[in-house]
Write a protein that holds these residues in place. Structure first.
Motif: not given
Ligand SMILES: *[C@@H]1O[C@H](CO)[C@@H](O)[C@H](O)[C@H]1NC(C)=O
Length: 223
Positions: A190-193, A212-223
């Motif tokens: 789901g987009h919110e998780q 290793l570092l990863f950006g994941a800007p959509g994690t917990y999107n739209w909260k």
């Protein structure tokens, strides 16, 4: 170096400059680049429209023979046969030579299983980093999509993103290498998780080179 997928740099001439150790890689409408070092500039060309040069990294291979590479992401490069997509993006390796057209596409990410994934417009090459001389390489496709129950009523499509790690000679050699770097797969969807993680929008090695570092800007999107 993080991409901003929102902007539309399409139609850029797909040219990447290396200026000694200083890079001004991304040419796009609305952005200008200029050479500080006009005598020692290296110029490499990719396919027009492929966003060749969206990300760049210098890398030094030590084995089986020393070789220096300019690694170039082209996140809108056409798909390879068998990837079941039109545009997947790709990673290119260019020798540090004066030749402009000697870059080759690194052979990763073959095939696709349409029952569980889609590589269409996945933006492979959005980010690329080197761990240093003789170290690993990481490159990502932040729009890689995991799918479930394809063609059924409850089909799900999760833009989790995905990264590839390569050994120092740009090949898959050990258990760390390959494209199984998908840390949002198997987590609550789901987009919110975790369903829209977009892992790899940026990627890096930690300063001590152990992580290793990863950006994941959509994690917990739209909260
Ligand atoms: C490739 O492009 C065509 C034409 O735009 C489109 O119909 C098709 O769905 C695309 N293929 C994939 C796998 O998305």
């Amino acid at each position: 170096m993080a991409g901003t997928p929102g902007r539309d740099p399409r139609g850029g001439p797909g040219i990447c400059y290396l200026l000694g150790s200083l890079m001004a890689g991304l040419l796009a409408p609305g952005a200008v680049a200029f050479n500080l070092d006009v005598m020692g500039a290296l110029r490499k060309e990719g396919e027009p429209g492929s966003l060749f040069g969206f990300s760049v990294a210098l890398h030094r291979q030590l084995q089986p023979r020393p070789q220096s590479w300019l690694l170039v992401g082209a996140p809108q490069a056409l798909a390879l046969p068998g990837q079941q997509a039109n545009r997947t993006g790709g990673l290119f390796a260019c020798p540090l030579s004066l030749e402009e057209t000697d870059c080759y596409r690194v052979d990763i990410d073959r095939g696709a299983d349409v029952q569980k994934e889609s590589k269409e417009n996945q933006w492979l090459g959005v980010s690329v980093r080197s761990q240093g001389p003789g170290g690993k390489i990481v490159t990502c496709a932040h729009r890689y999509e995991a799918r479930q129950r394809v063609d059924q009523i409850l089909e799900t499509r999760d833009v989790i993103g995905r990264c590839f790690v390569l050994s120092q000679d740009l090949a898959i050699r050990d258990e760390l290498d390959g494209g199984e770097w998908k840390f949002c797969e198997g987590r609550p969807q789901g987009h919110e998780q975790f369903g829209f993680c977009q892992q790899g929008t940026a990627a890096a090695f930690s300063p001590d080179s152990h992580y290793l570092l990863f950006g994941a800007p959509g994690t917990y999107n739209w909260k």
